[in-house]
Motif scaffolding. Sequence first.
Motif, PDB file in Angstrom:
ATOM      1  N   CYS A  49      31.938 -10.285   3.777  1.00  0.00           N
ATOM      2  CA  CYS A  49      30.818 -10.848   4.524  1.00  0.00           C
ATOM      3  C   CYS A  49      30.109 -11.908   3.682  1.00  0.00           C
ATOM      4  N   PRO A  50      30.524 -13.166   3.757  1.00  0.00           N
ATOM      5  CA  PRO A  50      29.980 -14.203   2.870  1.00  0.00           C
ATOM      6  C   PRO A  50      28.554 -14.644   3.183  1.00  0.00           C
ATOM      7  N   LEU A  51      28.017 -14.305   4.364  1.00  0.00           N
ATOM      8  CA  LEU A  51      26.722 -14.837   4.788  1.00  0.00           C
ATOM      9  C   LEU A  51      25.579 -13.832   4.698  1.00  0.00           C
ATOM     10  N   ILE A  52      25.733 -12.783   3.926  1.00  0.00           N
ATOM     11  CA  ILE A  52      24.745 -11.697   3.955  1.00  0.00           C
ATOM     12  C   ILE A  52      23.326 -12.149   3.602  1.00  0.00           C
ATOM     13  N   HIS A  53      23.180 -13.165   2.776  1.00  0.00           N
ATOM     14  CA  HIS A  53      21.853 -13.580   2.331  1.00  0.00           C
ATOM     15  C   HIS A  53      21.244 -14.703   3.180  1.00  0.00           C
ATOM     16  N   TRP A  54      21.973 -15.215   4.129  1.00  0.00           N
ATOM     17  CA  TRP A  54      21.481 -16.335   4.931  1.00  0.00           C
ATOM     18  C   TRP A  54      20.416 -15.859   5.927  1.00  0.00           C
ATOM     19  N   THR A  55      19.396 -16.678   6.128  1.00  0.00           N
ATOM     20  CA  THR A  55      18.388 -16.412   7.156  1.00  0.00           C
ATOM     21  C   THR A  55      18.785 -17.150   8.423  1.00  0.00           C
ATOM     22  N   GLU A  56      18.169 -16.769   9.528  1.00  0.00           N
ATOM     23  CA  GLU A  56      18.447 -17.465  10.794  1.00  0.00           C
ATOM     24  C   GLU A  56      18.087 -18.947  10.679  1.00  0.00           C
ATOM     25  N   GLU A  57      16.986 -19.232  10.002  1.00  0.00           N
ATOM     26  CA  GLU A  57      16.574 -20.626   9.826  1.00  0.00           C
ATOM     27  C   GLU A  57      17.629 -21.417   9.056  1.00  0.00           C
ATOM     28  N   GLU A  58      18.194 -20.820   8.017  1.00  0.00           N
ATOM     29  CA  GLU A  58      19.218 -21.503   7.228  1.00  0.00           C
ATOM     30  C   GLU A  58      20.492 -21.742   8.036  1.00  0.00           C
ATOM     31  N   ILE A  59      20.830 -20.776   8.885  1.00  0.00           N
ATOM     32  CA  ILE A  59      22.002 -20.941   9.756  1.00  0.00           C
ATOM     33  C   ILE A  59      21.837 -22.181  10.633  1.00  0.00           C
ATOM     34  N   TRP A  60      20.676 -22.287  11.258  1.00  0.00           N
ATOM     35  CA  TRP A  60      20.468 -23.410  12.169  1.00  0.00           C
ATOM     36  C   TRP A  60      20.263 -24.727  11.438  1.00  0.00           C
ATOM     37  N   MET A  61      19.726 -24.694  10.257  1.00  0.00           N
ATOM     38  CA  MET A  61      19.624 -25.908   9.449  1.00  0.00           C
ATOM     39  C   MET A  61      21.018 -26.452   9.137  1.00  0.00           C
ATOM     40  N   TYR A  62      21.935 -25.553   8.786  1.00  0.00           N
ATOM     41  CA  TYR A  62      23.303 -25.956   8.464  1.00  0.00           C
ATOM     42  C   TYR A  62      23.998 -26.520   9.708  1.00  0.00           C
ATOM     43  N   ILE A  63      23.824 -25.852  10.842  1.00  0.00           N
ATOM     44  CA  ILE A  63      24.458 -26.303  12.090  1.00  0.00           C
ATOM     45  C   ILE A  63      24.004 -27.716  12.436  1.00  0.00           C
ATOM     46  N   ARG A  64      22.702 -27.958  12.325  1.00  0.00           N
ATOM     47  CA  ARG A  64      22.173 -29.272  12.697  1.00  0.00           C
ATOM     48  C   ARG A  64      22.532 -30.335  11.667  1.00  0.00           C
TER      49      ARG A  64
ATOM     50  N   TRP B 137      39.403  -8.624   6.292  1.00  0.00           N
ATOM     51  CA  TRP B 137      38.908  -9.483   7.370  1.00  0.00           C
ATOM     52  C   TRP B 137      37.510  -9.968   7.060  1.00  0.00           C
ATOM     53  N   LEU B 138      37.215 -11.168   7.543  1.00  0.00           N
ATOM     54  CA  LEU B 138      35.918 -11.798   7.346  1.00  0.00           C
ATOM     55  C   LEU B 138      34.993 -11.480   8.501  1.00  0.00           C
ATOM     56  N   SER B 139      33.700 -11.390   8.193  1.00  0.00           N
ATOM     57  CA  SER B 139      32.685 -11.173   9.205  1.00  0.00           C
ATOM     58  C   SER B 139      31.449 -12.004   8.859  1.00  0.00           C
ATOM     59  N   GLY B 140      30.736 -12.454   9.874  1.00  0.00           N
ATOM     60  CA  GLY B 140      29.534 -13.260   9.662  1.00  0.00           C
ATOM     61  C   GLY B 140      28.245 -12.451   9.642  1.00  0.00           C
ATOM     62  N   LEU B 141      28.319 -11.170   9.316  1.00  0.00           N
ATOM     63  CA  LEU B 141      27.121 -10.324   9.269  1.00  0.00           C
ATOM     64  C   LEU B 141      26.084 -10.885   8.299  1.00  0.00           C
ATOM     65  N   ARG B 142      24.817 -10.784   8.700  1.00  0.00           N
ATOM     66  CA  ARG B 142      23.695 -11.135   7.820  1.00  0.00           C
ATOM     67  C   ARG B 142      22.772  -9.927   7.705  1.00  0.00           C
ATOM     68  N   ARG B 143      22.187  -9.717   6.543  1.00  0.00           N
ATOM     69  CA  ARG B 143      21.356  -8.539   6.314  1.00  0.00           C
ATOM     70  C   ARG B 143      20.113  -8.511   7.188  1.00  0.00           C
ATOM     71  N   GLU B 144      19.532  -9.664   7.473  1.00  0.00           N
ATOM     72  CA  GLU B 144      18.285  -9.683   8.227  1.00  0.00           C
ATOM     73  C   GLU B 144      18.473  -9.480   9.729  1.00  0.00           C
TER      74      GLU B 144
ATOM     75  N   SER C 130      19.610  -6.894  11.476  1.00  0.00           N
ATOM     76  CA  SER C 130      19.186  -5.589  11.990  1.00  0.00           C
ATOM     77  C   SER C 130      19.167  -4.583  10.853  1.00  0.00           C
ATOM     78  N   PRO C 131      18.440  -3.468  11.012  1.00  0.00           N
ATOM     79  CA  PRO C 131      18.411  -2.432   9.972  1.00  0.00           C
ATOM     80  C   PRO C 131      19.794  -1.884   9.643  1.00  0.00           C
ATOM     81  N   THR C 132      20.702  -1.838  10.636  1.00  0.00           N
ATOM     82  CA  THR C 132      22.037  -1.295  10.390  1.00  0.00           C
ATOM     83  C   THR C 132      22.884  -2.216   9.514  1.00  0.00           C
ATOM     84  N   ARG C 133      22.427  -3.456   9.306  1.00  0.00           N
ATOM     85  CA  ARG C 133      23.188  -4.423   8.516  1.00  0.00           C
ATOM     86  C   ARG C 133      22.503  -4.758   7.195  1.00  0.00           C
ATOM     87  N   ALA C 134      21.379  -4.107   6.939  1.00  0.00           N
ATOM     88  CA  ALA C 134      20.540  -4.468   5.786  1.00  0.00           C
ATOM     89  C   ALA C 134      21.198  -4.203   4.440  1.00  0.00           C
TER      90      ALA C 134
END
Length: 241
Positions: free
Chosen positions: A171-186, A141-148, A150-154
Amino acid sequence: MSVRYHTAQHKDYETLNRKLHNKDSLDVLKWADHSFGNRLVYACSFGAEAMVLLDLLSKVQKDARILFLDTDFHFKETKQLIERVEKRYPSFEITQAKPALTPVEQAAAYGERLWETNPDLCCQMRKLDVLEHHLQPYDAWLSGLRREQSPTRANTEYVNADHKFQKIKVCPLIHWTEEEIWMYIRLHQLPYNELHDQHYPSIGCTHCTRPVLPGEDERAGRWAGTGKTECGLHTEGGRQT
């Protein structure tokens, strides 16, 4: 690693993640599609990360299987977003899976406001048990977890042994930052939950989610005041009682 979960060893995951280390999210999704095909499902929360992962997935697996855990306690904005996603990606197979007990039946059996008296049990019945049941036909199964997040996901890797559900979690998005997520959305004008614009970076059930205050961790609005930060889908351990 097109093998079933029970035949995969720890060293297999280490070797695979080394091979995928320099790959991007789309490459990881292509690997997952090649490895698992229709035995891959995306357990989707429809948060901001989900919008990015859904869009990337549509480029790799147009008929992807999407699983949403409908706890019966979601915000109306979340349900409205799902309708918008269905229109944007009509070939996706989206399942909205419900718990065994209705809210009324849960209240009769366990008391009113179980999310306050025993939030772990509430999450167990309304999310974990539902996911476990609906994951049965799948190998991964796929998950959108990102390392940044929380500490439990690092320490999350691209490919993870999921001991809780006896599956492989990708988990394909582990290296994405919140800023990158929103840049892609916009950039791609993706739909997203309107509550994100009202200081809700992480959105769960209405009873257990509040806006985040300036300077707080992005998951501070989940189960505020309880010491709980995860529903249990992404932590190891046995069944809550």
